[in-house]
Design an enzyme around this catalytic site. Sequence first.
Site, short mmCIF file in Angstrom:
data_model
loop_
_atom_site.label_atom_id
_atom_site.label_comp_id
_atom_site.label_asym_id
_atom_site.label_seq_id
_atom_site.Cartn_x
_atom_site.Cartn_y
_atom_site.Cartn_z
N PHE A 31 0.81 -1.22 0.00
CA PHE A 31 0.00 0.00 0.00
C PHE A 31 0.84 1.27 0.00
CE2 PHE A 31 -1.89 -3.23 2.97
CZ PHE A 31 -2.56 -3.91 1.97
N CYS A 32 1.99 1.21 -0.67
CA CYS A 32 2.89 2.38 -0.72
C CYS A 32 3.21 2.90 0.68
CB CYS A 32 2.33 3.48 -1.61
SG CYS A 32 2.27 2.98 -3.32
N ALA A 33 3.33 1.97 1.62
CA ALA A 33 3.75 2.32 2.99
C ALA A 33 4.69 1.21 3.44
CB ALA A 33 2.53 2.43 3.89
#
Length: 403
Positions: A352-354
């Site tokens: 999740f781009c984290a």
Amino acid sequence: MPAVLGADLEVPVKGGRLVGYANLDYAASAPCLEPVSAAVTAALPAYSSVHRGAGYASQLTTARYEQARHTVRAFVGARPDDAVIFTRNTTDATNLLARCLPAGTTTVVFDTEHHASLLPWEKSVRLAPPAFPGEAVRAADAALAGIDGPKLLVVTAASNVTGELWPIAALAHVAHRHGARILVDAAQLVPHRRLNLTALDLDYVAFSGHKLYAPFGAGVLVGRRDWLADGDPYLKGGGAVRSVGDDTEWHDDPEPRHEAGTPNVLGAIALAAACDALTATGWTALVREEERLIARLRSGLASIEGVRELSLWGDDHPRVGIVSFTVAGYSAREVAEVLSGEYGIGVRDGKFCAHPFVRHLLGEADGGCEDGTASAVRASIGIGSTQEHVDRLVEAVRDLVNR
Ligand SMILES: Cc1ncc(COP(=O)(O)O)c(C=O)c1O
């Protein structure tokens, strides 16, 4: 509740059957609200250039564009003199602010951030994921105390991984006590909760239209004018200048200064229409329905052996309509593919781009965004989500586990 477009979308599943699509991927991009689509359709016949034309259509379109700015300002409870700059999305907004920071600014940011809020900063102090909300405030306090010169605290209001709400009012208070400013990434908050920038004493907020039921390519940065007025124009070109001769005289009003070229007028109109639609629906009704569905989803998943929900601050911490989980024995990609291919359910899988945050929650090695290791499945809901969608997901995961 306003209607969403695509509520009757049918998708193919294994065996060629068509089933109603269960969209549980709102945190990535939410479907378009019907009033948003109607506002865009209504604006199109008079669509014209903004800020430049004497023609009636140009004046009308300019008025609609500037009205959109006022609507967004009111939606986030901004101060009357705050700048409202239309951008492409949240990532564009955080990058815009990053380029306008006074020379030597140190940014303090938690490892829990989405990459859009983690990466744009030239000089940053990174803080480990805090064990509880008070620890977030304490860690920010200690970090800010040790920094000389201009400083900016960057924090997300609602995590795109766990949905958990961060103590942004307390963090703003701490930031200001140290003479710092605070930027709140509200990409996952504003579709779910009312935000009042003035009451919370925030300096800047950023969010995206496509997560707010307005998928027409606009986002926004709202906040204090001075740094934005002094920063280098984000794009250099027409609209950002007062005059061009031997010297270029740039606008010092941050809105024209950072919106050079023809702006995304329809995106801004769509974003404002979404703000109006949410306000008209009322937050009490929105939150009540979301909390009912998310509680059902979480308790359903919790009843399945081998399913683990990701959480930083525990089961009882308040959160928006986002749940990330793992299923023992299956990679996140396998789960997402089965949910889509066999049940017509759309979820997100990955990190999740984290990356640092998901790695922390899973306690495994980084395997890259698309790698099956160290990744999770994320289900997220909003306006238009139904009990049937939630129940279908829970039963599909149960079936998978029992195979
Ligand atoms: C918390 C958060 N911040 C920032 C972003 C980036 O948004 P965009 O891709 O619209 O720039 C996202 C998108 O997933 C997000 O969830």
